[in-house]
Design an enzyme around this catalytic site. Sequence first.
Site: not given
Length: 406
Positions: A113, A222
């Site tokens: 992010r 992930y």
Amino acid sequence: MSDSKNTRPRPHVIIAGAGMGGLTLAIALLKKGFDVDIYEQSSELREVGAGLWISANGARVMEALGLTETLQRINLPPKDRLIRYWKTGEGKSVYNLRGSTPKADHTLIQVLRAELQRVLYEAVISIKPDAVHFGARSLGAETVDGRARLLLDDGHHVDGDVVVGCDGAHSRVRQSMFGPAPARYTGALAWRGLAPMKNLKPQHREALASTWVGPTAHVTTYPVQRDGEMFVSFSAQVDSDTWHTESWSEKGDLADALNDFAGWHQDIIDLFVGSENLFRWGLFVRDPLESWSKGQVTLVGDACHSMTPYLGMGVNLTMEDAFVLSRCLEQNADTIPEALQRYDRARIDRANRTKAESLNMFGIFHSPDLAESATAWPYIHKHWSEQAVSERYDWLLQYDATSVEI
């Protein structure tokens, strides 16, 4: 850029919030010749969170903004996407539809992010260096004498042609327009973290996007990267009768996490133990809004359709909002209220459907049938069959915010 036939300046757009939605919108508008100012309550870029994935519908927006190449430099694309059984780690591939011609592109861009926010911010200031004003907390917005006004908590206000609330699930702009939107606890809490790969076993270094499913919890994992360092990003949701605050930045205790995932495969336990920080927050929902716009003020992203993370669509829908809004403002620059009504018509039904479908996934990820392998594998094969995956995602992934009718 500006239409040479029209010498009137493009409208001045005021944006509350420098998250993914505010920055994406700013890039799209600046590229179309609008003037944009963003007011952000933080004193600096401080995007909390681990990783996220940009699916094909979000990637089309990034491509239209000229950011694909930059994103690929921070991307760690998975070679496969698996549904995994919580006890053993055995997996079923669901990444590539096996049909001869898949109807939708299921490719993922996997990024941190904070890295995505940095890329977006740099794209904004490359066009307008002073576009982002930090340390400016928004209190609400209104339309006054044909102008849009953003109210700030220091007693000042900023006027423009449009105000867009990109100020998240707790949006003050939304509240000033439509009143309080009570949040209802879903009965689940979320854990997230970021575990450096160097501290993990070799199997964690595989380029896989995995969702581990169990009777009362599921975990999505992930790989992501930052400055060349590799991490495993994970987000874990677990049934819980205990109410927790709706905050992405509430620290959580490792002992509580290990209790929530007692009996799970060691690979999941390793992620919790190896994480740099653990965060925990309650998952809440709000009733869908029937309108996002009022006068010359509107909303984007979590401010108008915060949703559970079960389809991985939050940031992608936000990118769609931003690009469609920029197109509506470009087409109707002289009549802002009409542009915002077009935006509402183009976006609300899709966002509210996605919000509902995402919540429905909760009952698929968590099922008593997943308790034991004898019932779990028939359940997994049914709910993650090629047809089931296609029906769940194709309508989302095929959407193109750059060309959809407005």
